[in-house]
Write a protein that holds these residues in place. Structure first.
Motif, PDB file in Angstrom:
ATOM      1  N   UNK A 145       1.091  -0.968   0.109  1.00  0.00           N
ATOM      2  CA  UNK A 145       0.146   0.159   0.126  1.00  0.00           C
ATOM      3  C   UNK A 145       0.861   0.442   0.178  1.00  0.00           C
ATOM      4  N   UNK A 146       1.110   2.022  -0.652  1.00  0.00           N
ATOM      5  CA  UNK A 146       1.364   2.847  -1.469  1.00  0.00           C
ATOM      6  C   UNK A 146       1.585   3.992   0.291  1.00  0.00           C
ATOM      7  N   UNK A 147       0.522   4.677   0.897  1.00  0.00           N
ATOM      8  CA  UNK A 147       0.210   5.793   1.066  1.00  0.00           C
ATOM      9  C   UNK A 147       0.670   4.699   2.930  1.00  0.00           C
ATOM     10  N   UNK A 148       0.695   3.746   2.980  1.00  0.00           N
ATOM     11  CA  UNK A 148       1.787   2.958   4.126  1.00  0.00           C
ATOM     12  C   UNK A 148       3.001   3.419   3.579  1.00  0.00           C
ATOM     13  N   UNK A 149       2.860   2.364   2.907  1.00  0.00           N
ATOM     14  CA  UNK A 149       4.897   3.039   2.502  1.00  0.00           C
ATOM     15  C   UNK A 149       5.996   4.090   2.958  1.00  0.00           C
ATOM     16  N   UNK A 150       4.988   4.651   2.132  1.00  0.00           N
ATOM     17  CA  UNK A 150       5.044   6.751   2.438  1.00  0.00           C
ATOM     18  C   UNK A 150       5.112   7.165   2.977  1.00  0.00           C
ATOM     19  N   UNK A 151       4.114   6.793   4.357  1.00  0.00           N
ATOM     20  CA  UNK A 151       4.439   7.188   5.696  1.00  0.00           C
ATOM     21  C   UNK A 151       5.071   6.790   6.684  1.00  0.00           C
ATOM     22  N   UNK A 152       5.545   5.247   6.364  1.00  0.00           N
ATOM     23  CA  UNK A 152       7.407   4.708   6.722  1.00  0.00           C
ATOM     24  C   UNK A 152       8.187   5.800   6.425  1.00  0.00           C
ATOM     25  N   UNK A 153       8.532   6.004   5.373  1.00  0.00           N
ATOM     26  CA  UNK A 153       9.708   6.956   4.671  1.00  0.00           C
ATOM     27  C   UNK A 153      10.038   8.503   5.500  1.00  0.00           C
ATOM     28  N   UNK A 154       8.865   8.546   5.242  1.00  0.00           N
ATOM     29  CA  UNK A 154       8.390  10.001   6.325  1.00  0.00           C
ATOM     30  C   UNK A 154       9.348   9.924   7.459  1.00  0.00           C
ATOM     31  N   UNK A 155       8.425   8.884   8.679  1.00  0.00           N
ATOM     32  CA  UNK A 155       8.500   8.880   9.770  1.00  0.00           C
ATOM     33  C   UNK A 155      10.287   8.106   9.345  1.00  0.00           C
ATOM     34  N   UNK A 205       1.623   1.893  14.633  1.00  0.00           N
ATOM     35  CA  UNK A 205       0.509   2.986  15.467  1.00  0.00           C
ATOM     36  C   UNK A 205       1.431   3.999  15.442  1.00  0.00           C
ATOM     37  N   UNK A 206       2.656   3.687  15.340  1.00  0.00           N
ATOM     38  CA  UNK A 206       3.906   5.067  15.365  1.00  0.00           C
ATOM     39  C   UNK A 206       3.398   5.703  13.710  1.00  0.00           C
ATOM     40  N   UNK A 207       2.756   4.732  13.031  1.00  0.00           N
ATOM     41  CA  UNK A 207       2.317   5.370  11.595  1.00  0.00           C
ATOM     42  C   UNK A 207       1.237   6.356  10.977  1.00  0.00           C
ATOM     43  N   UNK A 208       0.354   6.203  12.299  1.00  0.00           N
ATOM     44  CA  UNK A 208      -0.871   6.343  11.445  1.00  0.00           C
ATOM     45  C   UNK A 208      -1.261   7.621  10.995  1.00  0.00           C
ATOM     46  N   UNK A 223      -2.262  11.291   6.328  1.00  0.00           N
ATOM     47  CA  UNK A 223      -2.508  12.411   5.529  1.00  0.00           C
ATOM     48  C   UNK A 223      -2.049  12.237   4.218  1.00  0.00           C
ATOM     49  N   UNK A 224      -1.062  10.705   3.854  1.00  0.00           N
ATOM     50  CA  UNK A 224      -0.731  10.358   2.952  1.00  0.00           C
ATOM     51  C   UNK A 224      -2.198  10.305   1.912  1.00  0.00           C
ATOM     52  N   UNK A 225      -3.277   8.938   2.685  1.00  0.00           N
ATOM     53  CA  UNK A 225      -3.898   8.186   2.083  1.00  0.00           C
ATOM     54  C   UNK A 225      -5.490   9.577   2.197  1.00  0.00           C
ATOM     55  N   UNK A 226      -5.546  10.919   2.292  1.00  0.00           N
ATOM     56  CA  UNK A 226      -6.143  11.656   2.300  1.00  0.00           C
ATOM     57  C   UNK A 226      -6.451  12.724   1.221  1.00  0.00           C
ATOM     58  N   UNK A 227      -7.636  12.907   0.509  1.00  0.00           N
ATOM     59  CA  UNK A 227      -7.937  14.210  -0.132  1.00  0.00           C
ATOM     60  C   UNK A 227      -7.189  15.077  -0.758  1.00  0.00           C
ATOM     61  N   UNK A 228      -7.080  15.315   0.337  1.00  0.00           N
ATOM     62  CA  UNK A 228      -6.392  17.337   0.374  1.00  0.00           C
ATOM     63  C   UNK A 228      -4.954  17.274   0.311  1.00  0.00           C
ATOM     64  N   UNK A 229      -4.233  15.768   0.600  1.00  0.00           N
ATOM     65  CA  UNK A 229      -2.599  15.594   0.402  1.00  0.00           C
ATOM     66  C   UNK A 229      -3.224  15.059  -1.295  1.00  0.00           C
ATOM     67  N   UNK A 230      -3.511  14.212  -2.112  1.00  0.00           N
ATOM     68  CA  UNK A 230      -3.175  13.741  -2.896  1.00  0.00           C
ATOM     69  C   UNK A 230      -4.002  14.209  -3.986  1.00  0.00           C
ATOM     70  N   UNK A 231      -4.854  15.515  -4.273  1.00  0.00           N
ATOM     71  CA  UNK A 231      -5.582  16.336  -4.781  1.00  0.00           C
ATOM     72  C   UNK A 231      -4.895  17.674  -4.899  1.00  0.00           C
TER      73      UNK A 231
END
Length: 331
Positions: free
Chosen positions: A16-26, A224-227, A232-240
């Motif tokens: 899941x890209x949103x998970x993977x990008x969240x981990x990257x930023x974490x 939990x750390x990346x919740x 953020x990454x999965x939100x419409x606001x961030x994507x669009x």
């Protein structure tokens, strides 16, 4: 120089890209002093756009999402890429003072060389075999940490890649290329024995050889750390983001990327603006956006603000080119 470098190798088990990008930023937030992390991850059926891109212009968003695809936006600049599980993504996350592009790239080059592929780094961010690209790279930095990441095409679905990504006519003209498809290549086409697994092993061993680190591989479970970052990454606001109707639109392709400037004016003041860009310098583009907001739409005000931006030499040159272009538009 940095004899006490500590290393970590982290692999994601999620597609899941949103998970993977969240981990990257974490990891970027948590990387320690004198530490470098090699993070390996894969996304299923995803289009990842650069930090400042307009998704509607880069891909057939509606069709792609209707076909079960996910759209994701990363922190780094650059252009849109298609990911499926036929490619492997790598990120080097490090204490900023360890950043060494040549050394990081040699991890990648050595890994593919060991699999019988003769590759080289080219230009702004591509890794090529012959004239064709199998990896694009992008970069991002914070105050004390940075990352360098990229995708390596092993056996990606080229039909989807060319079906959903739209490449602007200007970009194709400026690179003198026929299509997206003719300039990218899967490693499997060159050496049929290559698999994602073999590439992973080869990357890990060349990373350990160059950084002399510890070979424990850590797997990220859904933590939990990346919740918050995941949200953020999965939100419409961030994507669009916001795409209101703009009064004024100026677009130009420079050698370092495109600037697509959109503004609304109220009583001669820049009331709202968005800059879309595939330039690699994602932070600079955001800084320009912030500086120009709520100032008079006059060239001297604009220049004054742009010249205030604290940036590197090559970025000063970019700002100069943007100013010259705007002078020709605004006068």
């Amino acid at each position: 120089m940095h004899n006490n470098i500590s290393t970590r190798i982290i692999c994601s088990t999620s597609y899941n890209p949103w998970h993977n990008l969240a981990v990257e930023e974490y990891l970027l937030e948590k990387v320690k002093d004198n530490e470098i992390i090699l993070y390996l991850w894969q996304n299923e059926n995803t289009i990842v756009i650069g930090r400042n891109q307009n998704p509607w212009k880069e891909c057939m968003c509606k069709d792609f999402e209707a076909d079960g695809g996910k759209i994701a936006r990363r922190l780094s600049g650059g252009g849109a890429v298609f990911h499926d599980i036929g490619n492997l993504n790598f990120t080097f996350v490090m204490d900023k003072k360890l950043y060494d592009l040549e050394k990081q790239l040699s991890v990648i080059l050595k890994a593919v060389n060991n699999l019988g592929i003769n590759a080289e780094f080219s230009g702004r961010n591509d890794i090529l075999v012959g004239e064709r690209k199998f990896s694009g790279n992008a970069f991002y930095e914070k105050a004390n940490s940075s990352y360098h990441h990229g995708a390596i095409l092993v056996d990606a679905n080229m039909d989807k890649l060319s079906k959903y990504l739209k490449v602007s006519k200007e970009k194709i003209a400026s690179k003198g290329i026929e299509s997206v498809r003719s300039r990218v290549v899967n490693l499997k086409t060159i050496n049929d024995d290559i698999t994602i697994e073999k590439l992973k092993e080869s990357l890990i061993s060349s990373f350990l050889e160059l950084y002399k680190g510890d070979s424990n591989i850590e797997y990220i479970k859904d933590k939990q750390d990346i919740q918050d970052l995941y949200e953020k990454y999965s939100s419409w606001e961030w994507k669009y983001g916001q795409t209101p109707k703009f009064d004024i639109n100026f677009v130009k392709r420079f050698k370092w990327g495109e600037i697509d400037l959109n503004l609304n004016l109220k009583n001669g003041i820049i009331d709202s603006l968005v800059i879309y860009s595939d330039a690699m310098n994602s932070v600079l583009i955001k800084d320009i956006e912030n500086e120009l907001l709520k100032i008079p739409f006059k060239m001297d005000s604009i220049c004054k603000k742009l010249n205030n931006i604290n940036c590197k030499t090559d970025e000063k040159d970019m700002i100069f080119e943007i100013e010259e272009w705007l002078k020709s538009k605004i006068g």
